[in-house]
Design a protein around this motif. Structure first.
Motif, PDB file in Angstrom:
ATOM      1  N   LEU A 232       2.862   2.975   3.795  1.00 42.60           N
ATOM      2  CA  LEU A 232       4.225   3.142   4.290  1.00 42.60           C
ATOM      3  C   LEU A 232       4.263   4.013   5.440  1.00 42.60           C
ATOM      4  CD1 LEU A 232       5.835   3.646   0.853  1.00 42.60           C
ATOM      5  CD2 LEU A 232       6.568   2.021   2.534  1.00 42.60           C
ATOM      6  N   ARG A 233       3.517   5.157   5.277  1.00 41.69           N
ATOM      7  CA  ARG A 233       3.157   6.039   6.392  1.00 41.69           C
ATOM      8  C   ARG A 233       2.851   5.637   7.751  1.00 41.69           C
ATOM      9  NH1 ARG A 233       0.399   9.880   4.073  1.00 41.69           N
ATOM     10  NH2 ARG A 233       2.093  10.548   2.706  1.00 41.69           N
TER      11      ARG A 233
ATOM     12  N   ALA B 260       7.971   4.824  14.686  1.00 42.76           N
ATOM     13  CA  ALA B 260       8.407   6.231  15.359  1.00 42.76           C
ATOM     14  C   ALA B 260       7.806   6.152  16.890  1.00 42.76           C
ATOM     15  CB  ALA B 260       7.993   7.410  14.660  1.00 42.76           C
ATOM     16  N   ASP B 261       6.604   5.677  17.052  1.00 39.78           N
ATOM     17  CA  ASP B 261       6.044   5.819  18.292  1.00 39.78           C
ATOM     18  C   ASP B 261       6.706   4.950  19.280  1.00 39.78           C
ATOM     19  OD1 ASP B 261       4.090   7.250  17.306  1.00 39.78           O
ATOM     20  OD2 ASP B 261       2.568   6.013  16.956  1.00 39.78           O
TER      21      ASP B 261
ATOM     22  N   ALA C 171       8.112   6.212  -0.928  1.00 43.02           N
ATOM     23  CA  ALA C 171       7.089   6.038  -1.801  1.00 43.02           C
ATOM     24  C   ALA C 171       7.575   6.462  -3.328  1.00 43.02           C
ATOM     25  CB  ALA C 171       5.802   6.771  -1.640  1.00 43.02           C
TER      26      ALA C 171
ATOM     27  N   ARG D 120       3.205   2.489   8.716  1.00 47.29           N
ATOM     28  CA  ARG D 120       4.177   1.561   9.164  1.00 47.29           C
ATOM     29  C   ARG D 120       5.460   2.515   9.943  1.00 47.29           C
ATOM     30  NH1 ARG D 120       5.571  -2.072   4.455  1.00 47.29           N
ATOM     31  NH2 ARG D 120       7.520  -2.127   5.315  1.00 47.29           N
ATOM     32  N   LEU D 121       5.453   3.434   9.207  1.00 49.14           N
ATOM     33  CA  LEU D 121       6.917   4.387   9.833  1.00 49.14           C
ATOM     34  C   LEU D 121       6.247   5.150  11.125  1.00 49.14           C
ATOM     35  CD1 LEU D 121       8.166   5.663   6.386  1.00 49.14           C
ATOM     36  CD2 LEU D 121       9.381   4.538   8.237  1.00 49.14           C
ATOM     37  N   HIS D 122       5.021   5.558  11.058  1.00 53.25           N
ATOM     38  CA  HIS D 122       4.568   6.053  12.421  1.00 53.25           C
ATOM     39  C   HIS D 122       4.447   4.911  13.515  1.00 53.25           C
ATOM     40  CE1 HIS D 122       3.481  10.064  11.160  1.00 53.25           C
ATOM     41  NE2 HIS D 122       2.864   9.842  10.124  1.00 53.25           N
TER      42      HIS D 122
ATOM     43  N   GLU E 149       1.317   4.873  -0.185  1.00 57.52           N
ATOM     44  CA  GLU E 149       2.178   5.909   0.537  1.00 57.52           C
ATOM     45  C   GLU E 149       1.472   5.875   2.098  1.00 57.52           C
ATOM     46  OE1 GLU E 149       3.808  10.519   0.022  1.00 57.52           O
ATOM     47  OE2 GLU E 149       2.987   9.508  -1.720  1.00 57.52           O
TER      48      GLU E 149
ATOM     49  N   LEU F 153       1.286   3.992 -10.906  1.00 50.15           N
ATOM     50  CA  LEU F 153       2.315   3.306 -10.051  1.00 50.15           C
ATOM     51  C   LEU F 153       2.358   3.076  -8.862  1.00 50.15           C
ATOM     52  CD1 LEU F 153       5.125   4.984 -11.905  1.00 50.15           C
ATOM     53  CD2 LEU F 153       4.215   2.607 -12.373  1.00 50.15           C
ATOM     54  N   GLY F 154       1.712   2.113  -8.237  1.00 52.73           N
ATOM     55  CA  GLY F 154       1.229   1.580  -6.948  1.00 52.73           C
ATOM     56  C   GLY F 154       2.141   1.704  -5.908  1.00 52.73           C
ATOM     57  N   ALA F 155       2.344   2.758  -5.416  1.00 50.64           N
ATOM     58  CA  ALA F 155       2.956   3.135  -3.964  1.00 50.64           C
ATOM     59  C   ALA F 155       2.088   3.442  -3.173  1.00 50.64           C
ATOM     60  CB  ALA F 155       4.239   4.091  -4.238  1.00 50.64           C
TER      61      ALA F 155
ATOM     62  N   ALA G  75       9.053  10.340  10.054  1.00 51.78           N
ATOM     63  CA  ALA G  75       8.268   9.398   9.387  1.00 51.78           C
ATOM     64  C   ALA G  75       7.851  10.061   7.958  1.00 51.78           C
ATOM     65  CB  ALA G  75       7.271   8.831  10.435  1.00 51.78           C
TER      66      ALA G  75
ATOM     67  N   ALA H 124       8.390   8.581   4.427  1.00 49.74           N
ATOM     68  CA  ALA H 124       7.481   7.863   3.906  1.00 49.74           C
ATOM     69  C   ALA H 124       7.440   8.330   2.353  1.00 49.74           C
ATOM     70  CB  ALA H 124       5.984   7.963   4.681  1.00 49.74           C
TER      71      ALA H 124
ATOM     72  N   GLU I 204       8.946   0.645  -9.681  1.00 48.12           N
ATOM     73  CA  GLU I 204       7.762  -0.186 -10.248  1.00 48.12           C
ATOM     74  C   GLU I 204       7.757   0.549 -11.832  1.00 48.12           C
ATOM     75  OE1 GLU I 204       3.937  -0.338  -9.392  1.00 48.12           O
ATOM     76  OE2 GLU I 204       4.383  -0.842  -7.167  1.00 48.12           O
TER      77      GLU I 204
END
Lengths: 200, 257
Positions: free
Chosen positions: A187-188, A195-196, B101, A190-192, A184, A180-182, B93, B97, B108
């Motif tokens: 996502l990480r 956060a920056d 996820a 983008r979130l970093h 991660e 199940l393509g997440a 973060a 994440a 999905e």
């Protein structure tokens, strides 16, 4: 002279197959091989062979009744070509109108079950009460004990009916979690980045 | 246009916007159940009905809705809010994440299930209630019905009538013994009670004792017993002896006269 029907042959395996046929037509839910063997008073291996015979006889395109291996057992169902006619005569309350929320909840219980309402709510980010109640009513999930601490929340698991409705032999037929393509990592990142940018 | 009077028709709530706000602030309505997007939609629709743009209403609505969204977001994190606040930005973060996820995977999986359901739409099968063949019957040893019939027959016999004979105590009248003792004392000055009643039944002996007590109460006799359970000595009382002597004298006088 009239030729006897193939089913009424004297071959003992054919006889066992006829017994299994009878058991399956009477059953309201899929019957595991062991249960069939116990009811037919025969051994599991021979039952499997006889089920093979029946599977050949009752398959799509050959018969209006189809033998399927589903929810950990064997069961008869209607051939797909008769679906339209069946649909005119029968309602399917279990499958009808499953909302996206219900499907998400169902997915959580199928993958992470037995799990509690709070656990479901934590993943989905919204209260799971009505989705859980709806799935319980449809019989797609059932209670499976409580969490261990005193007064622990009720846990839920999917039922055999869930596997049957979704045409699964067992839960292991669900796609693997890593399929199940997440992404991660994405996502990480983008979130970093967010956060920056945040002022310290 | 007054934002507070905006009419809402949501799953969890139906009524004016200000009532919704009140209920949320009083925690009588769980914000998790409120679909904020639908509120925005209702507002936008109402706005579109009016030809001109009411900037004041828009501003007020924006403030209220964003407050609502913030409350909702906080509510969703619940107790974990504090944990997240303690984390370094990078850790936070990371945590977010992970959660995102997880949720994405579930989404999905739900999509896969939905697709599967569509594909299985032409699969019809019988839906029964409970399993038809429940527990296998307990195996019992072969039974002979005739044995059961005999056993039941034995039980079916009417039981013999219960005798109540032992309950029917026959008490001889006390007077009989009173008379008897009086007669005895006519002839003798004293007698031993135990000797007189020897050979009688227990009930008769009891009645005899009652007669003795009657006589004693009437002052006709005097009772003496050397020790508990020793024989009871019965004698005429002094008064009785006197009248007895007088009677005897008068009888004698009458005879000699």
């Amino acid at each position: 002279m009239e030729r006897p029907l193939r089913l009424i042959a004297t071959n003992p395996l054919d006889r066992l197959a006829r017994t299994l046929e009878a058991l399956l037509v009477v059953a309201a839910q899929p019957l595991p091989t062991e249960e069939l063997a116990a009811a037919a008073n025969d051994d599991v291996e021979r039952v499997e062979t006889a089920l093979g015979l029946l599977g050949e006889r009752y398959r799509e395109g050959r018969s209006g009744i189809v033998l399927e291996h589903v929810a950990g057992g064997y069961a008869f169902r209607a051939a797909r070509e008769a679906a339209e006619a069946c649909g005119r005569l029968f309602e399917r309350p279990v499958q009808r109108g499953l909302s996206p929320a219900a499907l998400e909840t169902l997915a959580i219980v199928a993958y992470l079950g037995p799990c509690t309402r709070p656990a479901i709510a934590r993943i989905r980010g919204v209260a799971a009460d009505s989705a859980v109640a709806g799935l319980l009513e449809r019989g797609l999930i059932a209670e499976a004990g409580r969490e261990e601490e005193p007064g622990g929340a009720v846990r839920y698991r999917t039922t055999a009916l869930f596997e049957r409705v979704f045409g699964l032999e067992s839960l292991s037929q669900l796609p693997r979690v890593d399929e199940l393509g997440a992404d991660e990592d994405e996502l990480r990142e983008r979130l970093h980045a967010v956060a920056d940018k945040r002022p310290a | 246009m007054v934002v507070h009077e905006l009419d809402l028709d949501l799953d969890a709530f139906e009524g004016p916007f200000d009532l919704l706000l009140t209920l949320v602030l009083r925690e009588e309505l769980d914000l998790a159940d409120v679909d904020v997007a639908r509120i925005v939609l209702a507002f936008v629709e109402r706005l579109a009905e009016r030809r001109e743009l009411d900037l004041e209403a828009c501003g007020e609505f924006l403030v209220l809705t964003s407050a609502l969204l913030e409350l909702k977001a906080r509510g969703l994190f619940g107790d974990e809010e504090a944990d997240l606040a303690d984390l370094e930005p990078e850790e936070a973060a990371e945590e977010l994440a992970r959660r995102l996820a997880e949720y994405r995977r579930i989404k999905e999986a739900a999509a896969w299930l939905s697709e599967r359901l569509d594909r299985e739409a032409d699969r019809f099968f019988r839906l029964g209630a409970s399993p038809l063949a429940p527990e296998p019957a307990r195996r019992l040893a072969a039974q002979e019905p005739e044995t059961l019939r005999r056993a039941l027959r034995r039980l079916a016999v009417e039981p013999p009538a219960v005798s109540l004979a032992h309950l029917e105590l026959r008490f001889p009248p006390v007077e009989r013994f009173v008379e008897r003792f009086r007669a005895l004392l006519e002839r003798r000055d004293r007698f031993v009670f135990d000797t007189e009643v020897a050979g009688l039944t227990r009930v008769e002996q009891a009645v005899a004792l009652l007669a003795l007590l009657e006589l004693r109460k009437a002052g006709s006799i005097a009772l003496a017993q050397a020790a508990p359970f020793a024989p009871i000595q019965v004698a005429r009382s002094e008064e009785e002896t006197r009248t007895h002597d007088e009677r005897r004298v008068s009888r004698w006088n009458a005879r000699s006269a």
